[in-house]
Design a protein around this motif. Sequence first.
Motif, PDB file in Angstrom:
ATOM      1  N   LEU A  64      -5.274  -4.284   7.991  1.00 22.52           N
ATOM      2  CA  LEU A  64      -5.824  -5.376   7.214  1.00 22.52           C
ATOM      3  C   LEU A  64      -5.317  -5.442   5.834  1.00 22.52           C
ATOM      4  O   LEU A  64      -4.981  -6.407   5.060  1.00 22.52           O
ATOM      5  N   ARG A  65      -5.747  -4.417   5.377  1.00 17.27           N
ATOM      6  CA  ARG A  65      -5.672  -4.230   3.876  1.00 17.27           C
ATOM      7  C   ARG A  65      -4.199  -4.148   3.601  1.00 17.27           C
ATOM      8  O   ARG A  65      -3.739  -4.450   2.469  1.00 17.27           O
ATOM      9  N   ALA A  66      -3.546  -3.673   4.133  1.00 17.33           N
ATOM     10  CA  ALA A  66      -2.147  -3.353   4.067  1.00 17.33           C
ATOM     11  C   ALA A  66      -1.356  -4.832   4.096  1.00 17.33           C
ATOM     12  O   ALA A  66      -0.532  -5.266   3.112  1.00 17.33           O
ATOM     13  N   ALA A  67      -1.779  -5.615   5.043  1.00 13.60           N
ATOM     14  CA  ALA A  67      -0.981  -6.900   5.441  1.00 13.60           C
ATOM     15  C   ALA A  67      -1.556  -7.753   4.018  1.00 13.60           C
ATOM     16  O   ALA A  67      -0.843  -8.577   3.552  1.00 13.60           O
ATOM     17  N   ALA A  68      -2.801  -7.600   3.728  1.00 11.42           N
ATOM     18  CA  ALA A  68      -3.383  -8.485   2.506  1.00 11.42           C
ATOM     19  C   ALA A  68      -2.666  -7.957   1.308  1.00 11.42           C
ATOM     20  O   ALA A  68      -2.373  -8.943   0.594  1.00 11.42           O
ATOM     21  N   GLY A  69      -2.428  -6.769   1.164  1.00 16.90           N
ATOM     22  CA  GLY A  69      -1.736  -6.239  -0.012  1.00 16.90           C
ATOM     23  C   GLY A  69      -0.427  -6.948  -0.253  1.00 16.90           C
ATOM     24  O   GLY A  69       0.132  -7.256  -1.384  1.00 16.90           O
ATOM     25  N   GLU A  70       0.252  -7.364   0.901  1.00 16.98           N
ATOM     26  CA  GLU A  70       1.764  -7.940   0.812  1.00 16.98           C
ATOM     27  C   GLU A  70       1.615  -9.353   0.704  1.00 16.98           C
ATOM     28  O   GLU A  70       2.667  -9.938   0.590  1.00 16.98           O
ATOM     29  N   ALA A  71       0.524  -9.950   0.863  1.00 15.18           N
ATOM     30  CA  ALA A  71       0.228 -11.313   0.769  1.00 15.18           C
ATOM     31  C   ALA A  71       0.326 -11.729  -0.717  1.00 15.18           C
ATOM     32  O   ALA A  71      -0.145 -11.211  -1.695  1.00 15.18           O
ATOM     33  N   GLY A 101     -13.837  -5.066  -7.529  1.00 14.15           N
ATOM     34  CA  GLY A 101     -12.936  -5.260  -8.645  1.00 14.15           C
ATOM     35  C   GLY A 101     -11.574  -5.263  -8.609  1.00 14.15           C
ATOM     36  O   GLY A 101     -10.603  -5.901  -9.349  1.00 14.15           O
ATOM     37  N   ALA A 102     -10.969  -4.585  -7.280  1.00 16.84           N
ATOM     38  CA  ALA A 102      -9.481  -4.408  -7.112  1.00 16.84           C
ATOM     39  C   ALA A 102      -9.178  -4.771  -5.699  1.00 16.84           C
ATOM     40  O   ALA A 102      -8.147  -4.130  -5.182  1.00 16.84           O
ATOM     41  N   GLY A 103     -10.046  -5.553  -5.029  1.00 19.91           N
ATOM     42  CA  GLY A 103      -9.578  -6.139  -3.658  1.00 19.91           C
ATOM     43  C   GLY A 103      -8.460  -6.789  -3.520  1.00 19.91           C
ATOM     44  O   GLY A 103      -7.707  -7.153  -4.304  1.00 19.91           O
ATOM     45  N   ALA A 104      -7.774  -6.835  -2.054  1.00 20.63           N
ATOM     46  CA  ALA A 104      -6.591  -7.433  -1.936  1.00 20.63           C
ATOM     47  C   ALA A 104      -6.753  -8.899  -2.409  1.00 20.63           C
ATOM     48  O   ALA A 104      -5.604  -9.662  -2.538  1.00 20.63           O
ATOM     49  N   PHE A 105      -7.930  -9.554  -2.482  1.00 17.24           N
ATOM     50  CA  PHE A 105      -7.919 -11.041  -2.748  1.00 17.24           C
ATOM     51  C   PHE A 105      -7.912 -11.260  -4.456  1.00 17.24           C
ATOM     52  O   PHE A 105      -7.303 -12.251  -4.592  1.00 17.24           O
ATOM     53  N   THR A 106      -7.971 -10.137  -5.169  1.00 19.00           N
ATOM     54  CA  THR A 106      -8.112 -10.231  -6.670  1.00 19.00           C
ATOM     55  C   THR A 106      -6.822 -10.909  -7.215  1.00 19.00           C
ATOM     56  O   THR A 106      -5.594 -10.552  -7.068  1.00 19.00           O
ATOM     57  N   GLY A 107      -7.154 -12.221  -7.978  1.00 19.64           N
ATOM     58  CA  GLY A 107      -6.189 -12.743  -8.495  1.00 19.64           C
ATOM     59  C   GLY A 107      -5.324 -13.593  -7.681  1.00 19.64           C
ATOM     60  O   GLY A 107      -4.398 -14.299  -8.134  1.00 19.64           O
TER      61      GLY A 107
END
Length: 187
Positions: A64-71, A101-107
């Motif tokens: 999930l984190r990998a997929a979100a990181g690519e989004a 503070g540095a999760g996949a949603f950030t920004g």
Amino acid sequence: MSVRILALVGSLRAGSHNRQLAEAAVKLAPEGAEVVLYEGLAEIPFYNEDIDVEGSVPAAAAALRAAAGEADGFLLFSPEYNGTIPAVLKNAIDWLSRPFGAGAFTGKPVAVVGTAYGQYGGVWAQDEARKAVGIAGGTVLEDVKLSIPGSLERFASTHPVDDAEVAEQLTEVIARVHGHAGEAVAA
């Protein structure tokens, strides 16, 4: 430049109207945007800091984190369970909020939409999802909303993509997320 929007659905039911709404978003994505429907939320364990340890994060959470990181942006589809956000969606938000503070949603831009059988279309759950994802670091598009009431009747024999009004409104939501995500990518 292509923009990738990750769709997370807060219902695990195969025939879920919110899943159908997400499927419609995949089909309605404008040129230059790709909406990817994430599969696998059911396999992710409940968030627990004891198992969120570098090198031993559960595979489903890491995926999930990998997929979100690519989004470049997110579209969350939330039904309403007992007046609030479904646990599966909240759990995904919790996993994606870390590391703090540095999760996949950030920004990244996030819009929350959905449908429910009640007369308000799940607005309470969607408001709770907006609150949680905002705290998790996402840039919540507060003015981008779509709450479709009466899902049992409205989508009894019609897929959301075939409902002209819903398709038009959903296309506008996707365009808005796409625009915000494109601005963030270009910056």
